[in-house]
Design a protein around this motif. Structure first.
Motif, PDB file in Angstrom:
ATOM      1  N   LYS A 267       0.839  -1.214   0.000  1.00  0.00           N
ATOM      2  CA  LYS A 267       0.000   0.000   0.000  1.00  0.00           C
ATOM      3  C   LYS A 267       0.868   1.256   0.000  1.00  0.00           C
ATOM      4  O   LYS A 267       0.579   2.221  -0.713  1.00  0.00           O
ATOM      5  N   GLN A 268       1.929   1.210   0.786  1.00  0.00           N
ATOM      6  CA  GLN A 268       2.832   2.379   0.792  1.00  0.00           C
ATOM      7  C   GLN A 268       3.401   2.614  -0.601  1.00  0.00           C
ATOM      8  O   GLN A 268       3.512   3.746  -1.053  1.00  0.00           O
TER       9      GLN A 268
ATOM     10  N   PHE B  27       0.757   4.286  -2.805  1.00  0.00           N
ATOM     11  CA  PHE B  27       0.586   5.726  -2.532  1.00  0.00           C
ATOM     12  C   PHE B  27       1.819   6.542  -2.931  1.00  0.00           C
ATOM     13  O   PHE B  27       1.706   7.723  -3.213  1.00  0.00           O
TER      14      PHE B  27
ATOM     15  N   ASP C 117      -9.202   7.781   0.247  1.00  0.00           N
ATOM     16  CA  ASP C 117      -7.769   7.435   0.139  1.00  0.00           C
ATOM     17  C   ASP C 117      -7.073   7.647   1.479  1.00  0.00           C
ATOM     18  O   ASP C 117      -6.285   6.807   1.925  1.00  0.00           O
TER      19      ASP C 117
ATOM     20  N   GLU D  55      -5.290   4.855   3.538  1.00  0.00           N
ATOM     21  CA  GLU D  55      -3.837   4.925   3.752  1.00  0.00           C
ATOM     22  C   GLU D  55      -3.489   4.827   5.241  1.00  0.00           C
ATOM     23  O   GLU D  55      -2.491   4.201   5.606  1.00  0.00           O
TER      24      GLU D  55
ATOM     25  N   HIS E 199      -9.824   0.348  -3.878  1.00  0.00           N
ATOM     26  CA  HIS E 199      -8.854  -0.149  -2.891  1.00  0.00           C
ATOM     27  C   HIS E 199      -9.160  -1.596  -2.489  1.00  0.00           C
ATOM     28  O   HIS E 199      -8.263  -2.356  -2.159  1.00  0.00           O
TER      29      HIS E 199
END
Ligand code: F6P
Length: 541
Positions: free
Chosen positions: A76-77, A80, A289, A293, A480
């Motif tokens: 996920k990091q 983003f 988002d 996140e 997502h």
């Protein structure tokens, strides 16, 4: 990469499926008065109540451990940060960057295109951009397919109440009737075509754009006039120029087609509903988002949607996922999600080229409530194939509560979810049938035909209202969800090689049908079908 099935959490979930997965959810409600609150999450105007899913805290804990063991937070990091998450094409999938607010650091070009788009939209909407006879634009026709169609189409339908003056139309299909029927309703002097294609190489889109251009010329526009009626949205400037379109809004290869409505691909939304609506859509998506996140996996709404999908599909063996929005304006949602989920996760090899060995995406389909109740809900309640259902329920303003149809909309949505869970109680049904005078074999038959066990899982996604913000948040949540599932299954959610072969073969067959290509060897079925088509076109059949 380790075989997914050997992960401790996968094994744990396998054991839980044989236990909790078979338990009755209505009994779980009886045992736990807090269940509804325990299994409800809210973020960015969306509330997910998943308490009617066949899960308990143990299952949810094991699902979160599975996500951890597959390093969802780490990937996920990278998502983003614009890292290369699409490994087969060496690209980022950085759609989240498109909805960051203007004051956030943005990828070079995002600000510029958004500003250029805003200026163009204002010019068209305020009658400063005129057609070839000096008439203002009244209709916009988006020509595009797949990701260059489904997102903007859905948003324009969903927020149709915000439409002012300019009407948007969408033509995707190469079947001539799609464009022809649309053109029949258009005034050439007032129609603006947006040719939307990431690649600008999609045969259907280019064929329709050619016909639209010719239609303008046939209606009195000169070649030079056409420039006032055509704009392109693409990543392929060279192909746009070769096609002869001067005005183009660009985007980037790091925006996947099915994740592109947030880019200039959404220009028809802004033209039809206003730039402020488009901005609100982006803001809603950005709010989701932010939540996705930062929220821990256990409290993360999109991740929870993903984990429930994995539980239902991989552990409870439910191979089909149904989406039922109880809102006519969301009629296009199932089609949008079909592309988003099935084009993204319809894969059977892992990111490192090995067979997946577990099920990946289920079939995704659906339709609007209440219509769907009179179509496929019979199967959902009593069919052999059990499905997992997402109900999507936008709340309406208090004033609508006075409308009986509005009360029916809400009542039906809640009733269907409740009925799926409870089923038809055997004893109560028996009493009812006896009271109707049935007995003996007739009673037994009727009882068998009418009873059903329920315990069929569903989630309820409540939208605060059907506005641009909540819609942006809802769509981002599903994006997502797809991402998290892809990471867990260790597949690349951002390529779509499976659709290429058919396109190449269509090109060959097209050549054979128009005489520009020599015949190649075909199988007997294709040969016979080609012959049949040729006979018909020659007037011999
Ligand atoms: O169906 C395959 C696909 O490549 C989709 O991924 C895409 O959204 C669609 O075709 C349209 O592609 P383009 O925007 O390049 O015309």
């Amino acid at each position: 990469m380790t075989d997914l099935r050997n992960l401790p959490a996968w094994r744990e979930l396998g054991a839980l499926a044989a236990d909790v997965g078979r338990a009755r959810v209505d009994s779980m409600f009886e045992a736990d008065p807090e269940r509804a609150e325990r299994f409800t999450l809210s973020a960015a105007g969306i509330t997910l109540d998943y308490s009617k899913q066949r899960v308990d805290s143990q299952v949810m804990g094991a699902l979160v451990r599975l996500a951890d063991q597959q390093q969802v937070d780490v990937v996920k990091q990278a998502l983003f940060a614009g890292g290369i998450v699409n490994n087969s094409e060496g690209r980022a999938a950085w759609h989240v960057a498109l909805r960051r607010p203007d004051d956030a650091p943005l990828h070079a070009g995002v600000h510029e295109v958004r500003a250029a788009m805003g200026r163009f939209v204002e010019d068209v909407r305020h009658g400063r951009w005129l057609g070839y006879t000096g008439a203002p634009i009244s209709d916009v026709v988006n020509i595009g397919i797949g990701g260059s169609d489904l997102g903007p189409r859905l948003v324009c339908d969903a927020l149709a109440q915000l439409r002012q003056r300019i009407h948007c139309h969408f033509v995707a299909n190469v079947d001539p009737s799609d464009l022809d029927d649309t053109l029949m309703r258009m005034d050439p002097e007032r129609t603006l075509f947006i040719v939307t294609s990431k690649s600008f190489g999609t045969a259907e889109t280019l064929a329709n754009a050619e016909v639209a251009r010719q239609w303008l010329i046939d209606n009195g526009a000169s070649q030079a006039d056409v420039a006032r009626h055509f704009v392109a949205v693409s990543t392929n400037e060279k192909a746009v120029r070769e096609f002869g379109i001067e005005r183009m809004f660009g985007f980037w290869d790091w925006v996947g087609g099915r994740f592109s409505l947030w880019s200039a691909v959404g220009i028809s939304i802004a033209l039809g509903l206003g730039m402020e609506t488009f901005d609100a859509l982006l803001a809603g998506a950005h709010a989701m988002d932010d939540h996705f996140e930062t929220a821990p996996l256990a409290d993360n709404l999109p991740a929870t949607l993903a984990l429930l999908g994995i539980w239902n599909n991989n552990f409870l063996g439910l191979p089909t996922h149904v989406v039922v929005p109880y809102a006519q304006r969301l009629a296009a949602l199932p089609a949008f999600l079909q592309q988003l989920e099935m084009e993204s996760n319809g894969k059977s090899v892992t990111r490192d080229g090995q067979p997946t060995r577990v099920e990946t995406v289920p079939t995704v389909w659906g339709s609007v409530g209440t219509n769907a109740q009179h179509a496929f809900f019979q199967m959902l309640h009593q069919g052999v194939l059990a499905a997992d259902v997402d109900f999507v329920l936008p709340l309406s303003d208090a004033a609508h509560g006075d409308d009986d149809r509005e009360r029916q909309r809400v009542a039906n949505c809640l009733a269907q979810a409740e009925a799926l869970m409870h089923g038809r109680d055997h004893a109560a049904l028996m009493d009812e049938l006896i009271a109707e005078g049935l007995s003996g074999e007739r009673l037994e038959h009727r009882l068998a035909a009418r009873r059903f066990d329920g315990n069929r899982p569903s989630s309820m996604l409540v939208m605060d209202r059907l506005d641009a913000r909540s819609l942006g948040a809802l769509l981002a949540a599903y994006e997502h969800k797809v991402f998290v599932q892809g990471v867990i299954w260790n597949i690349n959610s951002f390529d779509q090689w499976g659709v290429e072969l058919g396109k190449t073969m269509a090109g060959q067959l097209l050549g054979e049908l128009d005489g520009s290509a020599a015949s190649v060897a075909h199988d007997g079925s294709t040969r016979a079908l080609l012959a049949r088509v040729r006979r018909r076109w020659a007037g011999r059949d």
